[in-house]
Design an enzyme around this catalytic site. Sequence first.
Site, short mmCIF file in Angstrom:
data_model
loop_
_atom_site.label_atom_id
_atom_site.label_comp_id
_atom_site.label_asym_id
_atom_site.label_seq_id
_atom_site.Cartn_x
_atom_site.Cartn_y
_atom_site.Cartn_z
N SER A 188 53.78 69.15 13.37
CA SER A 188 54.69 69.75 12.98
C SER A 188 56.09 68.84 13.15
CB SER A 188 54.99 70.99 14.21
OG SER A 188 56.03 71.79 13.55
N ASP A 346 51.57 79.56 6.78
CA ASP A 346 52.67 78.79 7.52
C ASP A 346 53.89 78.38 6.67
OD1 ASP A 346 53.93 76.74 9.08
OD2 ASP A 346 52.24 75.31 9.07
N HIS A 376 50.90 78.51 11.63
CA HIS A 376 51.43 77.29 12.29
C HIS A 376 50.96 77.04 13.68
CE1 HIS A 376 54.27 73.93 12.14
NE2 HIS A 376 54.68 74.34 13.48
#
Length: 406
Positions: A188, A346, A376
């Site tokens: 991320s 996501d 995610h």
Amino acid sequence: MRLRWVGAVLLPAAAYYVYLPLPSGVSEPWKLMLLDALFRSFIRASHVAHSLGACHRVHLLNRAITWVEVTDARSSPTVHVTDTALGGVPTRVFQPIGGAELKRGVIYFHGGGWALCSGRMRSYDLISRKMAEDLDAVIMSVDYRLAPEAVFPDQYHDALAASRAFLSAEVLRRYGIDPERLCVSGDSAGGNLAAAVVQELASDPTQTVNFKLQALIYPVLQALDFFTPSYQQNQDVPILYRPLMVQFWLEYLGADSSLAPFLLANNHSSLDQPGISAATRSKLNWTALLPAERRKNFQQVVREKGSGGLLGKVRGLTDVRAAPLLAERDVLGRTPKAYVMTCEFDVLRDDGLMYVSRLRDAGVAVTSDHYEDGFHGCMAFAVPPMMSSVGGRSLNNYIRWLDQNL
């Protein structure tokens, strides 16, 4: 009798709060619903505390995460764990006991929107331990500074300083790491930092030791288009909602949170913004960079006219250190072999897939590892108590790729 009546009221109320319509293909939807309900509760509490002036919303959220998740550095019979610093940046080191004389090395940057989490969290701690054991590798998990106290480029500078120290002869010798078998990785926001760092170091002619691999886990790579197909498709899919990602960007770039509606409308990237060239726009033109099965029937949202001066109010939107997807082709071409994990459900899916296309176009060998049932953050839930099926698969495949390529 009263308890039965209370239960009859509370149970449906709890079920109503937890239940969330999710796409049919998402892995183990009830687990994701429960996780999302907990996360939403923390977020709402943080917003209340912020509005009352008790503390910044990020502080309360991070304190809750820290209280639940952060663990001490505890060694085991197979892995020696210590807390130290790399280039002045707090870092947790996982060293396998025994095995090869020279180890493989991985430096890892955690996710959390540049504002939350820590490499000392139980989930990251367990993942790093597994990596150290399975790969017989030294894993260094970096705790860079966080927003709101730190804003861009502080987090980037921490990641770069830690990476330079990791690549130094002194650190490699101290931990018995093979200088020919080094990887930079992150998930991320950490994937963002890993991508930005590897671009900088690969282009630095003074850097004598460099990374062999880059491994990016559902990375966030651009903030100019919040209407990519994945942002449109997954805007209401937990745990990373579209408005939340915009808020993370504003925190990271040190901008006012009241600007969120303008970014959510793509007003900041309108055609009348003089700071965004046609060349820049081509680097995130998903109609050309995404395969047809990801584009589907979604339409681009490009405003003719936006809100003047937004690029000045949100500095860093076009800075490649914040948005690695915008790097020049020759810069990308100097970066090492890559692994990019993406998840269908996501909002950041297309950031990763566009980066895969741009890296390949620049001549970089890339493994694109896509999870049709993924969401995610799923890899962080490969460990108890969540134990997501897609989390376990993604973690094992990620480690397998490192084992085969590092």
